[in-house]
Design an enzyme around this catalytic site. Structure first.
Site, PDB file in Angstrom:
ATOM      1  N   GLN A 128       0.838  -1.200   0.000  1.00 49.51           N
ATOM      2  CA  GLN A 128       0.000   0.000   0.000  1.00 49.51           C
ATOM      3  C   GLN A 128       0.875   1.252   0.000  1.00 49.51           C
ATOM      4  OE1 GLN A 128      -3.545   0.365   0.104  1.00 49.51           O
ATOM      5  NE2 GLN A 128      -2.876   2.427  -0.395  1.00 49.51           N
ATOM      6  N   ASP A 219      -7.170   6.346   7.627  1.00 49.75           N
ATOM      7  CA  ASP A 219      -7.560   4.954   7.396  1.00 49.75           C
ATOM      8  C   ASP A 219      -8.683   4.630   8.383  1.00 49.75           C
ATOM      9  OD1 ASP A 219      -7.618   2.261   6.650  1.00 49.75           O
ATOM     10  OD2 ASP A 219      -5.809   1.708   7.759  1.00 49.75           O
ATOM     11  N   ARG A 287      -1.749   0.812  -6.822  1.00 49.13           N
ATOM     12  CA  ARG A 287      -1.403  -0.464  -6.174  1.00 49.13           C
ATOM     13  C   ARG A 287      -0.796  -1.416  -7.220  1.00 49.13           C
ATOM     14  NH1 ARG A 287      -3.637  -2.133  -1.510  1.00 49.13           N
ATOM     15  NH2 ARG A 287      -2.064  -3.746  -1.776  1.00 49.13           N
TER      16      ARG A 287
HETATM   17  N1   CP Z   1      -6.113  -1.012   0.505  1.00 48.69           N
HETATM   18  C1   CP Z   1      -6.263  -2.351   0.515  1.00 48.69           C
HETATM   19  O1   CP Z   1      -5.351  -3.110   0.857  1.00 48.69           O
HETATM   20  O2   CP Z   1      -7.487  -2.796   0.125  1.00 48.69           O
HETATM   21  P1   CP Z   1      -7.992  -4.303   0.180  1.00 48.69           P
HETATM   22  O3   CP Z   1      -8.094  -4.704   1.620  1.00 48.69           O
HETATM   23  O4   CP Z   1      -9.307  -4.287  -0.524  1.00 48.69           O
HETATM   24  O5   CP Z   1      -6.982  -5.177  -0.544  1.00 48.69           O
HETATM   25  N1  NVA Z   2      -5.834  -0.875   8.423  1.00 48.28           N
HETATM   26  C1  NVA Z   2      -6.734  -1.584   7.519  1.00 48.28           C
HETATM   27  C2  NVA Z   2      -6.214  -1.505   6.128  1.00 48.28           C
HETATM   28  C3  NVA Z   2      -7.091  -2.169   5.099  1.00 48.28           C
HETATM   29  C4  NVA Z   2      -6.526  -2.084   3.727  1.00 48.28           C
HETATM   30  C5  NVA Z   2      -6.866  -3.025   7.976  1.00 48.28           C
HETATM   31  O1  NVA Z   2      -5.848  -3.637   8.357  1.00 48.28           O
HETATM   32  O2  NVA Z   2      -7.981  -3.546   7.959  1.00 48.28           O
END
Ligand code: CP
Ligand code: NVA
Length: 307
Positions: A128, A219, A287
């Site tokens: 990411q 996030d 990504r």
């Molecule tokens: N940002 C991200 O990792 O999304 P996903 O959980 O959908 O892969």
């Molecule tokens: N912090 C979040 C990121 C998801 C892409 C998780 O770990 O669920």
């Protein structure tokens, strides 16, 4: 030394990988470097972006990805991590793993005989962050910037601290008390920032964190695996919402970033994520471009451009 590819492992080559990603994004690659190669995608948690971007990107480079869903392998339950690593290494040239626990990530990579790319665990989300850095490079042109992370000191925050320090970008992380980033990662990021001449600041005041920022990043307040804490977190986190008032503290040309999936009306308002400063879908697309470059780098395959 393991086969693990996380944020730390890419430190000395980070600029090369970002440049290769841009080269491929701009279409300047004319061969199928992964022809005959197999990617094993082992997932313990759900995914949209990581799964699709890995599959599409690997195919674009001529290779064959195989997705293994959370219910399929039962790593550590149906079969030991050791045996899964040994078996997958016999079939695949490279493994991507999305794990609940970082410890399992390390364990799998220790037993595997092929590179293992961290596709998210409870400590880090390096793929990411490579996409995020690519997005900042595209939108801002350089890393002589300030990134303000606001919200939970989670896996994304941890990897952002490391990635920002590696490219010499100032970072502030504003988190509620008791929800800060991993202390070991903070120490590591500060050590790196001493070599790249940037700052790593932690605060509990989101207004202070965002002051003058070129990038605002947030996030979810409840990551996958923390679901039972959701009610408690919903009481603590509201002062850390990214909204118009908070964004007024940033530079007037700031960009807004979020790794997605988003909980609209919680960590960010619709007005901000759908507004003119938001680059979240460029970030999602990146990504794929970043991961193509990471995979080629991990397999030691150069990106060859046409004459
Ligand atoms: N940002 C991200 O990792 O999304 P996903 O959980 O959908 O892969
Ligand atoms: N912090 C979040 C990121 C998801 C892409 C998780 O770990 O669920």
């Amino acid at each position: 030394m393991t086969n693990l590819i996380g944020m730390k492992d890419i430190e000395k080559d980070i600029h090369r990988v970002l440049d290769d990603a841009l080269t491929m994004k701009n279409g300047r690659i004319s061969f199928a470097p992964l022809k005959g190669k197999v990617l094993s995608m082992l997932f313990e948690k759900p995914s949209l972006r990581t799964r699709v971007s890995l599959e599409v990107g690997f195919r674009q480079l001529g290779g064959h990805p195989i997705y293994l869903s959370p219910n399929e392998v039962g790593i550590g339950k149906r079969e030991s991590t050791h045996d899964v690593a040994m078996v997958l290494s016999r079939f695949a040239d490279i493994i991507t793993y999305r794990a609940f626990l970082h410890q399992n990530m390390v364990e799998l990579s220790e037993y595997a005989t092929v590179p293992v790319i961290n596709a998210l665990d409870d400590l880090e989300h390096p793929c990411q962050i490579m996409a995020d850095l690519l997005t900042i490079k595209e939108h801002k042109g350089n890393f002589k910037r300030k990134l303000a992370y606001v919200g939970d000191g989670n896996n994304v925050c941890n990897s952002l601290l490391l990635g920002s320090a590696m490219v010499g970008m100032d970072i502030s992380a504003a988190t509620p008390e008791g929800y800060g980033p991993d202390p070991g990662i903070v120490k590591m990021a500060r050590a790196i920032s001493g070599k790249t001449w940037c700052t790593v600041e932690l605060t509990h005041d989101p207004l202070e964190g965002v002051k003058g920022a070129d990038v605002i990043y947030t996030d979810t307040w409840t990551s996958m695996g923390n679901d039972e804490e959701r009610d408690e977190r919903m009481k603590v986190f509201p002062p850390f919402q990214v909204n118009r008032k908070l964004a007024e503290e940033a530079d007037e040309d700031y960009i807004f970033m979020h790794c997605l999936p988003v909980h609209r009306g919680e960590e960010v308002t619709d007005e901000i994520i759908d507004g003119p400063h938001s680059v979240v879908f460029d970030e999602a697309e990146n990504r794929m471009h970043a991961q193509k470059a990471i995979i080629l780098w991990a397999l030691d395959i150069p990106v060859v451009t046409p004459e």
